[in-house]
Design a protein around this motif. Structure first.
Motif, PDB file in Angstrom:
ATOM      1  N   ARG B 253      -1.047  -6.915  -4.301  1.00 31.40           N
ATOM      2  CA  ARG B 253      -0.920  -5.510  -3.928  1.00 31.40           C
ATOM      3  C   ARG B 253      -1.894  -5.150  -2.802  1.00 31.40           C
ATOM      4  O   ARG B 253      -1.569  -4.434  -1.868  1.00 31.40           O
ATOM      5  CB  ARG B 253      -1.176  -4.626  -5.157  1.00 31.40           C
ATOM      6  N   LEU B 254      -3.107  -5.712  -2.908  1.00 33.39           N
ATOM      7  CA  LEU B 254      -4.140  -5.424  -1.913  1.00 33.39           C
ATOM      8  C   LEU B 254      -3.812  -6.067  -0.571  1.00 33.39           C
ATOM      9  O   LEU B 254      -4.286  -5.637   0.466  1.00 33.39           O
ATOM     10  CB  LEU B 254      -5.478  -5.953  -2.446  1.00 33.39           C
ATOM     11  N   PHE B 255      -3.000  -7.121  -0.594  1.00 30.75           N
ATOM     12  CA  PHE B 255      -2.680  -7.843   0.633  1.00 30.75           C
ATOM     13  C   PHE B 255      -1.308  -7.482   1.193  1.00 30.75           C
ATOM     14  O   PHE B 255      -0.804  -8.157   2.077  1.00 30.75           O
ATOM     15  CB  PHE B 255      -2.756  -9.356   0.388  1.00 30.75           C
ATOM     16  N   CYS B 256      -0.684  -6.416   0.682  1.00 27.54           N
ATOM     17  CA  CYS B 256       0.636  -6.025   1.189  1.00 27.54           C
ATOM     18  C   CYS B 256       0.483  -4.970   2.289  1.00 27.54           C
ATOM     19  O   CYS B 256       0.006  -3.872   2.020  1.00 27.54           O
ATOM     20  CB  CYS B 256       1.517  -5.470   0.076  1.00 27.54           C
ATOM     21  N   ASP B 259       2.330  -1.567   1.337  1.00 30.24           N
ATOM     22  CA  ASP B 259       2.177  -0.935   0.029  1.00 30.24           C
ATOM     23  C   ASP B 259       3.508  -1.009  -0.723  1.00 30.24           C
ATOM     24  O   ASP B 259       3.971  -0.028  -1.295  1.00 30.24           O
ATOM     25  CB  ASP B 259       1.701   0.525   0.166  1.00 30.24           C
TER      26      ASP B 259
END
Lengths: 320, 299
Positions: B253-256, B259
Motif C-alpha cells: 500500500r505504501l509503495f503504490c 493509492d
C-alpha cells in the motif's frame, strides 16, 4: 540518531501510519511513477493542514488535468520561476492575518513543490531569495533528473553521461557532458535550519524528514530522489528498486543538515559498486568502463566529504 | 481523400505511425496530414492520432469523426474506447490481434472489413521489442493499398536511423501476414460497440466556455480526478494477492503510486481495478512474494 535531540517532532512509525491521503487516484502519472509515489508519501507525513504551491512540471500536469484535480488539500499552480516567491507570499500573508487575528490555524504547513528543472534551473533564484529571507515553508524538490514532462530534456540536475533527448547518443555526443548540480549542498549553504535528502524507497524516513521540516521554524529543503521509468528507460516496476540501489551504492547518499550539523546515514561498510545502479537503466547503457570508474571515484569522494562534514559537525560540539 | 484514425496507448507509437504514413504519401507526390490527440495522460493511456491522405490539397483541419479506416494498435482497447465510433459503413478496421483472439473480433466483421495481423509478434521477430506501430503500417498497406511499401524506406531511415531496416522488415512481415475478411453484410449495420457500456470509463473531451468556469479557473471539487478511471491503462497484467503468504505488513500500500491498494472488510489487502495502472511495484517489492502479476483476459 542523536541529532534528533536538536529537533522536536512527532515521529511516524510503521505501526502507526497516517491514513490521510492528500491525493485522490485518477491522476495521470505514468505507471510506476516514483515522483507521484514520493509526493503521496511526503504529504501523508504532513497531514491535512497543508497548503501546496506547485511549480510547473510533471506533478502539476498529471495531478490537475483541468477541470479535474487529484488534490484534496488547497493547491495552487504557479509558473516555474516563482513558486518560492508565491510560497513566500502565502506565508507572509498568513503571518499578517494571524497577527491580526483573522486566521487562527497557526499550525498549517506551507509546502512548495517543484521538480528538478523548476528548482535547480528556472526557479533557482526565487528559491534562493526565499531561503535567504527565512520564510517558514518546506520546499520539496522532486528530482527525476531531467525535464520529463516535456519529453526528457536535460536539466542541470541530470547526471553526467546520462542520455536525454537533448544530449543524445551518436558520433558527436555520448550523453550529458556536465556534472549534476549538487542542490542539497547549495541549499545547506543558505544556512537554513533543515536540509535533507530522501527517497520513496525509504517511506518512513521520507515522512519523518518532511515532519522535521515542518517542525523547524524557518525554511526547510528536502531533496527527493524520484525515479522516472519513462525517462530513465527502465521497467515500471523498478522505481523502488532503483532508489534502493542508488542509496546502497552511495550514488544518492541519505543525509540531513540540521542547524548546520551534518547527519549522514552510512548505509553499509561495503557499498554496492555504482555499476549496479547503471545497469538497471537504459539511459546509462552506453557507459564505458572508464565512465563507470570516473563516477565511482567521484561517488567515493563525495561520500568521504559528507562523512568528514559529519565528523566536523560533531567536533564543534566537542564530541569525538 | 481517405481518412484514417489510429487508436493506441501512450508509448505504443500511434502518432509516429500516422506521421510515417503521411511522410511516405508526401514522398509519393500525394497530399497528407497527420496529427495526434491527447491530454496530459501518460504511458498506457488510450490515445488517438489522425491521418488524411489525398491526391489533391487538403483544407480540412479538424479531428476525424467519421473515418474510412481505423487502425487499432492494441486490441484490448476495444473494451475501453469506442474505436469503431463513426467508422463509415463498409469501412475497414485494421487490428493488431494474436491469431487465437481473432474469433472474438468476428461480430464486428458483419458491418466492417477486418484486416487482422499479429503485429506485436512481427515486431518481436524483427525488432526484438513489442513496438507494433511500423508493423501495423504494413497491415494498413495490405488492406488499403494507398502507398507502396518501398516508399517507407526513406521516412523510416530519417526517423529510426540504425533501426530503420528492422522496422522495415517488421512492416514487410506484417504486410505478408495480414489477413483480410470482407464484411459478411448479413446483419443490419450497427456497431456491437453500442452494446458495451462506455459510460463511466471514458470522459469525452469537452472544452468549457469561460462563463461556465469558476472565478480564477478554480477547481472547487477536491479530488475529482477520482472520476477518471486509470485502470483502463493496464497493459501488462493485474496484481493478484495471495492471502496465505501475506503478513499484512502494508508495504504494498505504501509503495503504490496510485493509492489503489486497500484493505477489504476481512482486513485482506486487495487492489482497486478502477485505478491500478498495473505498474507491478507491489508485486516486485512484496517481501513475502504474496503478490504476482497475472495477465488479464480481454473481449
Amino acid at each position: 540518531m542523536k541529532a534528533d535531540k536538536h529537533l522536536e517532532f512527532e515521529k511516524i512509525t510503521a505501526k502507526a501510519l497516517p491514513e490521510f491521503e492528500a491525493l485522490s487516484p485518477g491522476h495521470r502519472a505514468c505507471p510506476g511513477c516514483g515522483e507521484m509515489l514520493a509526493l503521496r508519501q511526503a504529504l501523508k507525513g504532513l497531514g491535512p493542514n497543508t497548503i501546496v504551491v506547485n511549480a510547473t512540471g510533471c506533478i502539476e500536469v498529471v495531478s490537475t488535468p483541468f477541470p479535474q484535480t487529484a488534490w484534496n488539500i488547497p493547491w495552487m499552480h504557479v509558473a516555474f520561476e516563482n513558486a518560492s516567491a508565491v510560497g513566500s507570499g502565502v506565508e507572509a500573508a498568513r503571518r499578517a492575518l494571524l497577527r491580526k487575528g483573522r486566521l487562527t490555524d497557526a499550525d498549517t504547513t506551507i509546502v512548495v513543490v517543484g521538480g528538478d528543472g523548476g528548482t535547480s534551473d528556472i526557479g533557482f533564484q526565487s528559491l534562493s531569495g526565499a531561503l535567504e529571507r527565512g520564510h517558514n515553508f518546506i520546499y520539496l524538490c522532486f528530482d527525476n533528473e531531467a525535464y520529463m514532462n516535456t519529453g526528457v530534456q536535460r536539466s542541470s540536475a541530470t547526471p553526467e553521461f546520462a542520455w536525454t533527448t537533448t544530449c543524445p547518443l551518436g558520433s558527436a555526443s555520448s550523453g550529458k557532458t556536465h556534472k549534476k548540480k549538487d542542490l542539497p549542498r547549495i541549499m545547506a549553504a543558505h544556512d537554513i535550519p533543515y536540509v535533507a535528502t530522501a527517497t520513496p524507497a525509504h517511506p518512513l524516513d521520507l515522512m519523518n524528514k518532511v515532519r522535521k521540516g515542518a517542525a523547524v521554524k524557518g525554511p526547510a529543503f528536502i531533496h527527493i530522489f524520484s525515479p522516472c521509468p519513462t525517462g530513465w528507460r527502465m521497467p515500471a516496476e523498478r522505481s523502488i528498486e532503483i532508489a534502493k540501489v542508488a542509496v546502497k551504492s552511495n550514488i544518492y547518499p541519505l543525509y540531513e543538515v540540521i542547524h548546520g550539523e551534518y547527519v549522514v546515514k552510512r548505509n553499509s561498510k561495503n557499498p554496492l559498486p555504482v555499476s549496479e545502479y547503471f545497469k538497471l537503466q537504459g539511459r546509462f547503457k552506453h557507459l564505458t568502463a572508464q565512465d563507470v570508474r570516473t563516477i565511482q571515484d567521484r561517488v567515493d569522494a563525495t561520500m568521504d566529504r559528507l562523512l568528514s562534514y559529519a565528523r566536523l559537525s560533531d567536533d564543534t560540539k566537542g564530541r569525538p | 481523400m481517405i481518412e484514417i484514425r489510429f487508436h493506441g496507448r501512450g508509448g505504443q507509437g500511434s502518432v509516429t505511425a500516422a506521421e510515417l504514413v503521411a511522410q511516405a504519401a508526401i514522398n509519393e507526390g500525394k497530399y497528407a496530414q497527420a496529427f495526434p490527440s491527447f491530454g496530459p495522460e501518460r504511458r498506457g493511456a488510450p490515445v488517438s492520432a489522425f491521418l488524411r491522405v489525398s491526391d489533391s490539397q487538403i483544407f480540412l483541419r479538424e479531428k476525424i469523426e467519421a473515418p474510412d479506416v481505423i487502425v487499432v494498435l492494441d486490441a484490448s482497447l476495444i473494451e475501453l474506447v469506442d474505436v469503431f465510433s463513426g467508422l463509415k459503413a463498409g469501412g475497414s478496421a485494421v487490428m493488431n490481434c494474436p491469431p487465437h483472439k481473432r474469433k472474438s473480433l468476428m461480430p464486428w466483421n458483419e458491418s466492417y472489413r477486418l484486416v487482422t495481423v499479429d503485429a506485436t509478434q512481427a515486431a518481436m521477430n524483427n525488432i526484438g521489442l513489442p513496438i507494433a506501430n511500423t508493423a501495423m503500417i504494413g497491415a494498413l498497406l495490405k488492406g488499403m493499398g494507398l502507398i507502396k511499401l518501398d516508399s517507407f524506406q526513406m521516412p523510416l531511415q530519417t526517423r529510426f536511423g540504425r533501426l530503420a531496416e528492422k522496422n522495415f522488415q517488421s512492416m514487410t512481415q506484417a504486410f505478408h501476414d495480414a489477413q483480410i475478411a470482407e464484411p459478411s453484410g448479413e446483419a443490419p449495420l450497427s456497431s456491437p460497440a453500442q452494446e458495451l457500456d462506455f459510460s463511466g470509463i471514458i470522459e469525452k473531451e469537452a472544452l468549457m466556455a469561460w462563463k461556465s468556469l469558476a472565478l480564477g479557473g478554480d477547481i472547487l471539487e477536491p479530488g475529482n480526478s477520482a472520476r477518471f478511471l486509470t485502470g483502463t491503462w493496464r497493459m501488462t497484467g493485474k496484481p493478484v494477492f495471495h492471502s496465505d503468504a501475506c503478513t499484512k505488513c502494508g508495504l504494498c500500500r505504501l509503495f503504490c503510486p496510485e493509492d489503489a491498494i486497500f484493505r477489504d472488510a476481512d482486513e485482506q489487502f486487495i487492489y482497486n481495478e478502477d485505478y491500478c495502472k498495473g505498474c507491478g511495484q507491489c508485486a516486485r517489492e512484496c517481501p513475502k512474494g504474496a503478490i504476482t502479476m497475472e495477465e488479464e483476459a480481454w473481449v
